[in-house]
Motif scaffolding. Structure first.
Motif, short mmCIF file in Angstrom:
data_model
loop_
_atom_site.label_atom_id
_atom_site.label_comp_id
_atom_site.label_asym_id
_atom_site.label_seq_id
_atom_site.Cartn_x
_atom_site.Cartn_y
_atom_site.Cartn_z
N UNK A 663 -4.72 -3.88 -24.99
CA UNK A 663 -3.55 -3.63 -25.63
C UNK A 663 -3.59 -3.49 -27.18
N UNK A 664 -4.78 -2.92 -27.65
CA UNK A 664 -4.92 -2.39 -28.94
C UNK A 664 -5.24 -3.72 -29.80
N UNK A 665 -5.23 -4.72 -29.44
CA UNK A 665 -5.48 -5.95 -30.49
C UNK A 665 -7.07 -6.37 -30.59
N UNK A 666 -8.04 -5.36 -30.97
CA UNK A 666 -9.41 -5.46 -30.95
C UNK A 666 -10.00 -6.64 -31.65
N UNK A 667 -9.31 -6.75 -32.97
CA UNK A 667 -9.64 -7.83 -33.90
C UNK A 667 -9.59 -9.12 -33.06
N UNK A 668 -8.53 -9.34 -32.71
CA UNK A 668 -8.14 -10.70 -31.78
C UNK A 668 -8.99 -10.90 -30.76
N UNK A 669 -9.21 -9.70 -30.08
CA UNK A 669 -10.24 -9.60 -28.81
C UNK A 669 -11.56 -10.12 -29.16
N UNK A 670 -12.15 -9.57 -30.39
CA UNK A 670 -13.57 -10.09 -30.84
C UNK A 670 -13.57 -11.34 -31.31
N UNK A 671 -12.37 -11.97 -31.99
CA UNK A 671 -12.60 -13.27 -32.26
C UNK A 671 -12.37 -14.23 -31.05
N UNK A 672 -11.78 -14.00 -30.03
CA UNK A 672 -11.76 -14.88 -28.84
C UNK A 672 -13.20 -14.72 -28.14
N UNK A 673 -13.75 -13.69 -28.15
CA UNK A 673 -14.92 -13.27 -27.41
C UNK A 673 -16.10 -14.37 -28.04
N UNK A 674 -15.95 -14.15 -29.32
CA UNK A 674 -17.28 -14.79 -30.27
C UNK A 674 -16.88 -16.37 -30.21
N UNK A 675 -15.48 -16.95 -29.88
CA UNK A 675 -15.38 -18.10 -29.89
C UNK A 675 -15.65 -18.80 -28.36
N UNK A 676 -15.70 -17.83 -27.46
CA UNK A 676 -16.11 -18.29 -26.22
C UNK A 676 -17.54 -18.85 -25.99
N UNK A 677 -18.53 -18.17 -26.78
CA UNK A 677 -19.81 -18.81 -26.72
C UNK A 677 -20.24 -18.91 -25.23
N UNK A 678 -20.92 -20.12 -25.15
CA UNK A 678 -21.36 -20.34 -23.81
C UNK A 678 -20.66 -21.46 -23.12
N UNK A 679 -19.12 -21.31 -23.39
CA UNK A 679 -18.43 -22.08 -22.77
C UNK A 679 -18.16 -21.70 -21.36
N UNK A 680 -18.35 -22.78 -20.22
CA UNK A 680 -18.14 -22.22 -18.97
C UNK A 680 -16.98 -23.02 -18.27
N UNK A 681 -16.10 -22.17 -17.52
CA UNK A 681 -15.19 -22.85 -16.83
C UNK A 681 -15.49 -23.86 -15.55
N UNK A 682 -14.41 -24.49 -14.95
CA UNK A 682 -14.80 -25.13 -13.78
C UNK A 682 -13.75 -24.79 -12.49
N UNK A 683 -13.98 -24.91 -11.31
CA UNK A 683 -13.16 -24.65 -10.40
C UNK A 683 -13.38 -23.45 -9.33
N UNK A 684 -12.73 -23.14 -8.50
CA UNK A 684 -13.07 -22.31 -7.51
C UNK A 684 -12.98 -20.85 -8.14
#
Length: 899
Positions: A663-684
């Protein structure tokens, strides 16, 4: 009392707007108006026309009728001189009382006639307009508080064509009879203001808070305020002051219950109560404390007529099949309870308690009675305390559940009360506290016998099945899967752990074991719904989301909640219903399920609002609406940081990052991706986090690393990828420009049911085709499915092929399809349409339109008069004037007027 004698009294009763005087003449004060544009247009057009002399606004307190009246005056300020009159309860029985500031020219004779009042008022108007030629517009607020003499004066001004009128009033007692007569005579337009819709509430919240508001927060505030603007303002103000409505990374989120004792809300409710008689206030207070209350229990003290009056005034509503009463606005009841002193509460409790004991009610009614008894210092039986605590936890009244459980004495009930505390902490996102509460409950339950309520197995089931599922969700890691056992709770925990770990092969084997269904056969509808929901997950993983939808719907129908069950089965099943719908490409079905949950979940939105937002964002992503997906997923991430009952934060963060970069929000996307780190979800669907994270990284960096990770997930790990996750990875792989994904998409998508898989299969086939007709038909097919982005890409391919081959007709068809898709996606603006010549506007009043419609349907003048309860002469007069306006001569030329 003489009109001159009440001038000082009128002045002392003025509010900030004042009932009259120089300050109330132009300039008009304009207020922000949201959600009333249609009513504003109707009113201003009517008053500018020649046939309508008055606009009558009718709505409940706080609905915005005064703001609308001011907006009408502002819109007409260039055409009229505005003078204001404000009805007042203190002057309702004083003849001409509210007109006193305008009657300075009244003769000294206290027996001044009606004509003298009219002349004095008009003389004041002539003095105030200072030679200007504009006509008079009277703005009458709270017209239901006018005395009869004043109402007659105002109506005489209108009927004499000396002025026009905008009057606002509440439905009860309603507009004065003379003003209603204006409407009966078709001289007035009556506008009943409806409650604001959710979108309007969202706009108001955004204006009040000066920033975006989480959709589930808007839904919750809309439901709590019932679309009443003033009540909404009070709720927002108090929640913000209490800190439960807070801003997180630019998003306003409600993360706790609304404050029932805030100064704005209690002030508003207190003002409404002061308008009622003392006996009515007593009735409202008693009902608020004990609601719902049977009518029989109230009749002796208050009488049927008083209760009926409160129902007609829309302060009370019947419930329980009509045999009980409660306050119409739940927040009114909460505010009233917060204002009642302990001594008064005890007095009312003693007055009504013996009657309430005879009244059978719901778990909600029991909770209210238990809370009231405790507030009054009355002892409550242990069993009722426990039931009330469990119900509070199940309905997301978290602080109440914890408080009630703390009052239980040591023993089996105390141990089970700790399970309610566990659920309450879990609801609030306090998982560490929930874990400690569960550990305490488990320890106590091993030391005490299960409570016997006449069915030992059922009693044990309540504290094992759902409790075991809660325990599993509280575990921080899925590395150690609890072993299966004979106890139903342990078996359910084992099944859920396999589902959350994505081990569908093991889940299938355990579900097919004969002992599984037999072990849960006696556990009621909740266990049956649980098994059906897990089978739906299994079918999704195998590539049959359509059949998964069928099972998930059966699971929802099978839910028969035990009132003491603590696991959130409805939300568990909702997840499976919506996930199956999205895998099947049934976007409308998914939205229907989410909207239905929003409408009935109440405070559950504070816990599960992030889940609802997550699914809406995923739906938009799969339809190619990236900007809308980002606007949904970015707030969902913030909500899930606070409360993530189904462990969706990692998936939501990765999805938001991908939607952001597209959507053209590259700065926000980068911040979100960096904040994800090694976090893993759960569920199917946990692996969606890795899939979208890889796609977002590739879209940002374009270094091939993300494509390689997608390829590894699809090719190297396809044995454990659920079908929907694999198709999602393949679709992203294709979107990012990998031709290698096309053939695999055709193979995998072709084996999966549903419109979503069909769309990607068709697109992948068209992408590798050189046949113009095949590609064009694929574009048409995808466009019919609503997949505008994929359809646009097909048309682009067809356009290139057509131009290269010199096929002009195909090129025109492809270009037209491409333009239509870009227009639907908002990537292209529509060409301005040529303006059609405007027809002459016909200004018919509402009564004239009604009579024309009835006459056109074939009714005679007498029949129309009987139906509208007017005289035949009135009907004839309206028809005569309407013929002239319409440019016709007889009834034979009539056709029903346009709405």
């Amino acid at each position: 009392m003489c009109p001159r004698d009440v001038i000082c009294l009128a002045s002392s009763n003025r509010n900030s707007a004042g009932p009259g005087g120089l300050a109330d003449v132009n300039p008009v004060r304009s207020r922000p108006l949201v959600g009333r544009d249609h009513e504003l247009d109707v009113a201003t057009q009517a008053l500018r026309g020649g046939a309508t002399a008055a606009v009558l606004l009718v709505a409940e307190a706080g609905a915005g009728k005064s703001s609308l009246a001011e907006s009408i005056a502002a819109a007409l300020s260039g055409d009229f001189i505005v003078m204001r009159v404000h009805g007042s309860p203190s002057l309702a029985n004083v003849p001409y009382g509210v007109l006193a500031p305008y009657l300075v020219d009244l003769p000294e004779d206290p027996t001044s006639s009606h004509i003298a009042i009219l002349r004095a008022f008009w003389a004041q108007f002539e003095r105030l307009r200072e030679g200007r030629k504009q006509p008079l517009l009277l703005l009458v607020d709270d017209a239901h508080e006018l005395d009869e003499a004043t109402a007659n004066v105002i109506v005489d001004l209108i009927t004499a064509n000396w002025a026009k009128l905008v009057a606002s009033a509440r439905p009860r007692p309603g507009l004065p009879a003379p003003m209603m007569q204006l409407w009966y005579d078709s001289l007035a337009e009556r506008i009943d203001l409806p409650h604001l819709g959710k979108d309007d509430v969202g706009k108001i919240c955004g204006n009040l808070l000066d920033g975006p508001v989480l959709a589930s927060t808007v839904q919750f505030l809309w439901a709590a305020s019932e679309g009443n603007p003033l009540l909404l303002n009070c709720l927002v103000e108090d929640a913000r002051a209490a800190g439960t409505l807070a801003k997180r990374n630019g998003i306003w989120i409600l993360h706790g219950p609304l404050a029932s004792d805030g100064p704005a809300l209690t002030g508003f409710v207190r003002n409404q109560l002061l308008r009622r008689t003392p006996q009515e206030r007593d009735a409202l207070t008693m009902i608020a404390l004990a609601e719902p209350v049977s009518i029989d229990a109230l009749e002796d003290d208050f009488g049927v007529e008083l209760l009926q009056n409160l129902v007609e005034s829309q302060l009370l509503v019947a419930s329980g099949g009509g045999g009980t009463l409660r306050l119409r606005h739940p927040v009114y009841a909460e505010a009233i309870r917060s204002m009642v002193s302990a001594s008064r509460s005890l007095q009312l409790h003693q007055q009504l308690a013996w009657r309430l004991e005879q009244q059978q009610g719901s778990e909600g009614a029991l909770l209210r009675r238990v809370a009231w008894s405790l507030e009054s210092g009355v002892k409550v039986p242990e069993r009722q305390l426990l039931r009330a605590s469990v119900h509070a936890a199940r309905t997301f009244q978290n602080d109440t559940a914890i408080s009630l459980a703390a009052r239980l004495p040591d023993g089996p009930a105390k141990a089970h009360g700790q399970l309610a505390v566990t659920r309450a902490h879990f609801n609030a996102g306090r998982y560490a506290d929930a874990g400690r509460a569960f550990a305490e409950a488990a320890r106590a339950l091993t030391e005490t016998a299960a409570p016997d309520n006449g069915n030992g197995r059922a009693a044990r089931r309540k504290w094992t099945g759902g409790a075991a599922l809660l325990r599993l969700l509280l575990e921080q890691s899925m590395d150690e899967v609890p072993p299966a056992g004979h106890d139903s709770g342990e078996l359910m925990a084992r099944l859920l752990s396999l589902d959350l770990a994505g081990d569908f092969d093991a889940l299938a084997r355990l579900l097919e074991e004969p002992g599984t269904s037999a072990s849960l056969a006696d556990d009621g509808g909740s266990a049956r719904a649980f098994l059906l929901a897990l089978r739906a997950d299994l079918l999704r993983s195998q590539g049959d989301p359509l059949q998964a939808q069928v099972l998930a719907k059966q699971a929802a129908s099978a839910l028969d909640m035990d009132p003491e069950e603590l696991f959130f089965y409805p939300e568990f099943v909702l997840y499976r219903k919506v996930a199956a719908a999205l895998d099947a490409g049934d976007w409308a079905g998914a939205e229907e399920d989410l909207s239905g949950y929003e409408a009935q979940s109440g405070a559950g939105l504070i816990t599960f609002g992030g889940t609802v937002q997550y699914f809406r964002g995923l739906s938009c992503l799969r339809q190619g609406h990236y900007a809308e997906a980002f606007s949904l997923l970015r707030p969902a991430v913030e909500m899930l940081r606070l409360n993530d009952p189904q462990q969706l934060l990692a998936q939501a963060t990765a999805m938001a990052a991908y939607a952001g970069v597209r959507a053209g929000e590259s700065g926000s996307a980068r911040t979100l991706l960096d904040g994800l780190g090694g976090t893993r979800g759960s569920g199917p669907d946990a692996l969606l986090a890795e899939v979208f994270a890889a796609a977002a990284k590739e879209a940002l960096d374009r270094d091939g690393g993300g494509l390689q990770r997608l390829q590894d997930l699809v090719v190297g790990e396809c044995g454990r990828l659920p079908a929907g996750v694999e198709l999602q990875a393949l679709s992203l792989w294709l979107e990012l420009g990998s031709a290698a994904a096309a053939q695999r998409t055709v193979e995998r998508g072709g084996a999966m049911s549903g419109a979503w898989a069909s769309a990607w299969t068709r697109f992948a086939t068209a992408r590798g085709s050189k046949d113009i007709r095949t590609v064009l038909s694929s574009g048409d097919y995808l466009r019919a499915l609503g997949q505008m982005r994929l359809a646009r890409d097909c048309y682009s391919i067809a356009l290139s092929l057509s131009e290269a081959a010199g096929e002009r007709a195909a090129a025109r068809q492809a270009a037209a399809g491409k333009d239509a898709c870009e227009l639907a996606l908002g990537e292209k603006k529509a060409a301005p349409a040529a303006e059609a010549p405007k027809a002459r506007a016909v200004q018919l009043t509402r009564r004239e339109r009604d009579i024309i419609a009835l006459a056109a349907s074939g009714l005679s003048d007498r029949q129309i008069a009987d139906k509208l309860m007017v005289s035949v002469r009135t009907v004839e007069g309206h028809l005569y004037r309407s013929y002239a306006k319409l440019g016709i001569r007889s009834r034979d030329e009539l056709s029903p007027p346009a709405p």
